[in-house]
Write a protein that holds these residues in place. Structure first.
Motif, PDB file in Angstrom:
ATOM      1  N   GLY A 254      -3.495   4.204 -10.915  1.00  0.00           N
ATOM      2  CA  GLY A 254      -3.121   4.073 -12.322  1.00  0.00           C
ATOM      3  C   GLY A 254      -3.901   5.031 -13.206  1.00  0.00           C
ATOM      4  N   LEU A 255      -5.190   5.196 -12.910  1.00  0.00           N
ATOM      5  CA  LEU A 255      -6.015   6.128 -13.672  1.00  0.00           C
ATOM      6  C   LEU A 255      -5.500   7.551 -13.523  1.00  0.00           C
ATOM      7  CD1 LEU A 255      -8.577   6.817 -15.316  1.00  0.00           C
ATOM      8  CD2 LEU A 255      -9.823   6.906 -13.137  1.00  0.00           C
ATOM      9  N   LEU A 256      -5.138   7.928 -12.305  1.00  0.00           N
ATOM     10  CA  LEU A 256      -4.611   9.275 -12.074  1.00  0.00           C
ATOM     11  C   LEU A 256      -3.339   9.511 -12.891  1.00  0.00           C
ATOM     12  CD1 LEU A 256      -4.495  11.966 -10.522  1.00  0.00           C
ATOM     13  CD2 LEU A 256      -3.280  10.760  -8.690  1.00  0.00           C
ATOM     14  N   ILE A 257      -2.442   8.540 -12.887  1.00  0.00           N
ATOM     15  CA  ILE A 257      -1.193   8.683 -13.651  1.00  0.00           C
ATOM     16  C   ILE A 257      -1.498   8.774 -15.143  1.00  0.00           C
ATOM     17  CG2 ILE A 257       0.980   7.551 -14.260  1.00  0.00           C
ATOM     18  CD1 ILE A 257       0.930   6.257 -11.463  1.00  0.00           C
ATOM     19  N   GLY A 258      -2.401   7.932 -15.628  1.00  0.00           N
ATOM     20  CA  GLY A 258      -2.749   7.951 -17.042  1.00  0.00           C
ATOM     21  C   GLY A 258      -3.346   9.277 -17.477  1.00  0.00           C
ATOM     22  N   VAL A 259      -4.202   9.855 -16.646  1.00  0.00           N
ATOM     23  CA  VAL A 259      -4.804  11.154 -16.963  1.00  0.00           C
ATOM     24  C   VAL A 259      -3.736  12.241 -16.997  1.00  0.00           C
ATOM     25  CG1 VAL A 259      -6.349  12.945 -16.060  1.00  0.00           C
ATOM     26  CG2 VAL A 259      -7.103  10.566 -16.104  1.00  0.00           C
ATOM     27  N   LEU A 260      -2.811  12.212 -16.040  1.00  0.00           N
ATOM     28  CA  LEU A 260      -1.726  13.200 -16.041  1.00  0.00           C
ATOM     29  C   LEU A 260      -0.881  13.097 -17.311  1.00  0.00           C
ATOM     30  CD1 LEU A 260      -0.463  13.009 -12.331  1.00  0.00           C
ATOM     31  CD2 LEU A 260      -1.724  14.889 -13.408  1.00  0.00           C
ATOM     32  N   VAL A 261      -0.599  11.872 -17.728  1.00  0.00           N
ATOM     33  CA  VAL A 261       0.237  11.664 -18.917  1.00  0.00           C
ATOM     34  C   VAL A 261      -0.490  12.097 -20.178  1.00  0.00           C
ATOM     35  CG1 VAL A 261       1.315   9.899 -20.370  1.00  0.00           C
ATOM     36  CG2 VAL A 261       1.611   9.819 -17.887  1.00  0.00           C
ATOM     37  N   GLN A 262      -1.739  11.683 -20.320  1.00  0.00           N
ATOM     38  CA  GLN A 262      -2.447  11.888 -21.580  1.00  0.00           C
ATOM     39  C   GLN A 262      -3.063  13.273 -21.712  1.00  0.00           C
ATOM     40  OE1 GLN A 262      -2.511  10.100 -24.308  1.00  0.00           O
ATOM     41  NE2 GLN A 262      -3.825  11.630 -25.290  1.00  0.00           N
ATOM     42  N   TYR A 263      -3.694  13.764 -20.658  1.00  0.00           N
ATOM     43  CA  TYR A 263      -4.486  14.989 -20.781  1.00  0.00           C
ATOM     44  C   TYR A 263      -3.771  16.230 -20.249  1.00  0.00           C
ATOM     45  CZ  TYR A 263      -8.253  11.816 -21.967  1.00  0.00           C
ATOM     46  OH  TYR A 263      -9.025  10.848 -22.577  1.00  0.00           O
ATOM     47  N   PHE A 264      -2.720  16.036 -19.448  1.00  0.00           N
ATOM     48  CA  PHE A 264      -1.965  17.176 -18.942  1.00  0.00           C
ATOM     49  C   PHE A 264      -0.533  17.194 -19.465  1.00  0.00           C
ATOM     50  CE2 PHE A 264      -5.449  16.639 -16.003  1.00  0.00           C
ATOM     51  CZ  PHE A 264      -5.836  17.938 -15.725  1.00  0.00           C
ATOM     52  N   ASN A 265      -0.235  16.269 -20.385  1.00  0.00           N
ATOM     53  CA  ASN A 265       1.070  16.211 -21.049  1.00  0.00           C
ATOM     54  C   ASN A 265       2.240  16.165 -20.064  1.00  0.00           C
ATOM     55  OD1 ASN A 265       0.039  16.288 -23.726  1.00  0.00           O
ATOM     56  ND2 ASN A 265      -0.291  18.501 -23.515  1.00  0.00           N
ATOM     57  N   VAL A 266       2.040  15.479 -18.947  1.00  0.00           N
ATOM     58  CA  VAL A 266       3.112  15.280 -17.980  1.00  0.00           C
ATOM     59  C   VAL A 266       3.934  14.083 -18.434  1.00  0.00           C
ATOM     60  CG1 VAL A 266       3.676  14.802 -15.554  1.00  0.00           C
ATOM     61  CG2 VAL A 266       1.675  16.214 -16.131  1.00  0.00           C
ATOM     62  N   GLN A 267       5.246  14.195 -18.362  1.00  0.00           N
ATOM     63  CA  GLN A 267       6.101  13.072 -18.744  1.00  0.00           C
ATOM     64  C   GLN A 267       5.787  11.852 -17.871  1.00  0.00           C
ATOM     65  OE1 GLN A 267       8.376  12.703 -21.199  1.00  0.00           O
ATOM     66  NE2 GLN A 267       7.773  14.719 -21.979  1.00  0.00           N
ATOM     67  N   PRO A 268       5.728  10.666 -18.480  1.00  0.00           N
ATOM     68  CA  PRO A 268       5.412   9.457 -17.690  1.00  0.00           C
ATOM     69  C   PRO A 268       6.306   9.273 -16.471  1.00  0.00           C
ATOM     70  CG  PRO A 268       5.342   8.955 -20.034  1.00  0.00           C
ATOM     71  CD  PRO A 268       5.859  10.352 -19.915  1.00  0.00           C
ATOM     72  N   PHE A 269       7.593   9.623 -16.610  1.00  0.00           N
ATOM     73  CA  PHE A 269       8.506   9.494 -15.466  1.00  0.00           C
ATOM     74  C   PHE A 269       8.025  10.352 -14.297  1.00  0.00           C
ATOM     75  CE2 PHE A 269      12.124  10.673 -12.904  1.00  0.00           C
ATOM     76  CZ  PHE A 269      12.847   9.497 -12.780  1.00  0.00           C
ATOM     77  N   ILE A 270       7.675  11.601 -14.568  1.00  0.00           N
ATOM     78  CA  ILE A 270       7.254  12.529 -13.518  1.00  0.00           C
ATOM     79  C   ILE A 270       5.887  12.138 -12.973  1.00  0.00           C
ATOM     80  CG2 ILE A 270       6.741  14.931 -12.976  1.00  0.00           C
ATOM     81  CD1 ILE A 270       9.706  14.329 -13.498  1.00  0.00           C
ATOM     82  N   ALA A 271       4.960  11.806 -13.866  1.00  0.00           N
ATOM     83  CA  ALA A 271       3.604  11.453 -13.425  1.00  0.00           C
ATOM     84  C   ALA A 271       3.622  10.206 -12.544  1.00  0.00           C
ATOM     85  CB  ALA A 271       2.710  11.225 -14.640  1.00  0.00           C
ATOM     86  N   SER A 272       4.372   9.200 -12.956  1.00  0.00           N
ATOM     87  CA  SER A 272       4.418   7.967 -12.156  1.00  0.00           C
ATOM     88  C   SER A 272       5.234   8.166 -10.879  1.00  0.00           C
ATOM     89  CB  SER A 272       4.981   6.811 -12.979  1.00  0.00           C
ATOM     90  OG  SER A 272       6.297   7.078 -13.431  1.00  0.00           O
ATOM     91  N   LEU A 273       6.208   9.091 -10.901  1.00  0.00           N
ATOM     92  CA  LEU A 273       6.940   9.410  -9.678  1.00  0.00           C
ATOM     93  C   LEU A 273       5.991  10.055  -8.662  1.00  0.00           C
ATOM     94  CD1 LEU A 273       9.763   9.396  -8.359  1.00  0.00           C
ATOM     95  CD2 LEU A 273      10.077  11.720  -9.262  1.00  0.00           C
TER      96      LEU A 273
END
Length: 341
Positions: free
Chosen positions: A126-145
């Protein structure tokens, strides 16, 4: 020279009825109320069709028992969706943490180490996905995928086959029955209800919870108000991952084994339960108690289909129809809110 004066037109507003006033003040609760109505209609209809053999203490107790893991996942998913995000990884996280815990226990690791490792594994993804979403501006759909594939891959790395769990401390969670007459409650059910209670407290009685709602309502405004948007969004995904680990524990206790293919498609069930419970996919509006109702609706439909001996395909058809209905209701609510601004 004569002067002409014009009288400005006076706009007369129609007085709203008490019902309209109530609906205007509580528009965000309408989907949750609708979910309660649907649950009552489902129970009443099943009771009438099965001639009094459906609403029994045994069946209603089993409803929570069989869906405890899904309720835990729905709680975590509610946090994420309230921020206008999505988490597609929870089913795979549940499988990974379940097989990880089973492997640790079989290897002789004490249960008081194995269980925290399961929860920490879920929170880390979950932390990895959150960092991708917040700090790397990855769309939540892609980051969680990406998190979905990572967790599922790790599950297969741990083991390609099922691992039986014989640890008494884990099996106790499912085998124990706290009885009150014909009603009963298992420790996994208690854990699920406690998860709901803690989430209700956090979302409605803490600054963190208010920030979650503010981010979903308008993230830019939340920043201008001085709220810690970055930390809160990451924390929402960590909570979802943690709930995935906790659901992995509940499912392992329920099935008595860890299996790397567990939870395929369960993330969609969790999203469906949250949406049916009234949480808007656009974020900012929704209730954990609504997600509880959504899980009960989901579980009731599944139980009715099982009682009737119908094809399980009807489960997807009915849930899909309900999702379409609730998404339309949500869009109407959002449109009415925008017109009032």
């Amino acid at each position: 020279m004569s002067t002409t004066t014009t009288t400005p037109a006076v706009r007369v507003e129609r007085a709203s009825s008490p019902v309209e006033s109530f609906l205007a003040r509580h528009a965000a609760m309408i989907p949750s109320f609708a979910a309660v109505v649907i649950l009552v209609l489902l129970l009443a209809g099943a009771e009438a069709f099965l001639r009094g053999d459906f609403i029994t203490a045994r069946n209603m107790s089993a409803l929570l028992l069989d869906n405890a893991y899904l309720l835990i996942l729905a709680v975590g998913m509610t946090f994420v969706i309230l921020t206008a995000g999505i988490d597609l990884s929870v089913g795979s996280v549940m499988a990974f943490t379940g097989i990880l815990g089973a492997q640790l226990l079989v290897s002789g690791i004490p249960v008081w180490i194995a269980v925290p490792a399961m929860l920490a594994g879920g929170a880390a993804i979950g932390l990895l996905i959150g960092v991708l979403v917040q700090y790397f501006n990855v769309q939540p759909f892609i980051a969680s995928l990406a998190g979905l594939f990572l967790a599922r891959g790790l599950a297969f790395v741990v083991s390609l086959s099922s691992i039986r769990v014989e640890e008494p401390g884990v099996l106790w969670l499912q085998q124990t029955r706290f009885r009150l007459g014909d009603w009963y409650l298992t420790p996994t059910g208690i854990i699920a209800l406690l998860t709901v209670a803690v989430a209700v407290f956090v979302l409605h009685l803490t600054r963190f919870g208010r920030t979650i709602y503010a981010i979903g309502g308008n993230e830019q405004s939340a920043r201008l108000m001085g709220l810690n948007v970055a930390r809160t969004k990451v924390a929402a995904y960590v909570i979802s991952g943690f709930c995935g680990g906790l659901a992995g524990l509940a499912l392992t206790a329920y099935s008595g084994a860890g299996y790397p293919r567990n939870g395929i498609g369960t993330e969609l069930d969790a999203i469906a339960a949250v949406v049916i419970g009234g949480t808007l996919l656009t974020g900012g509006r929704g209730y954990v108690l609504g997600s509880l109702i959504g899980v009960l609706v989901f579980g009731t439909i599944k139980t009715i289909i099982s009682f009737m001996g119908a094809e399980q395909a009807w489960m997807q058809i009915i849930v899909g129809a309900l999702l379409l209905l609730f998404i339309v209701v949500q869009r109407v609510i959002v449109a009415r809110s925008e017109r009032r601004r």
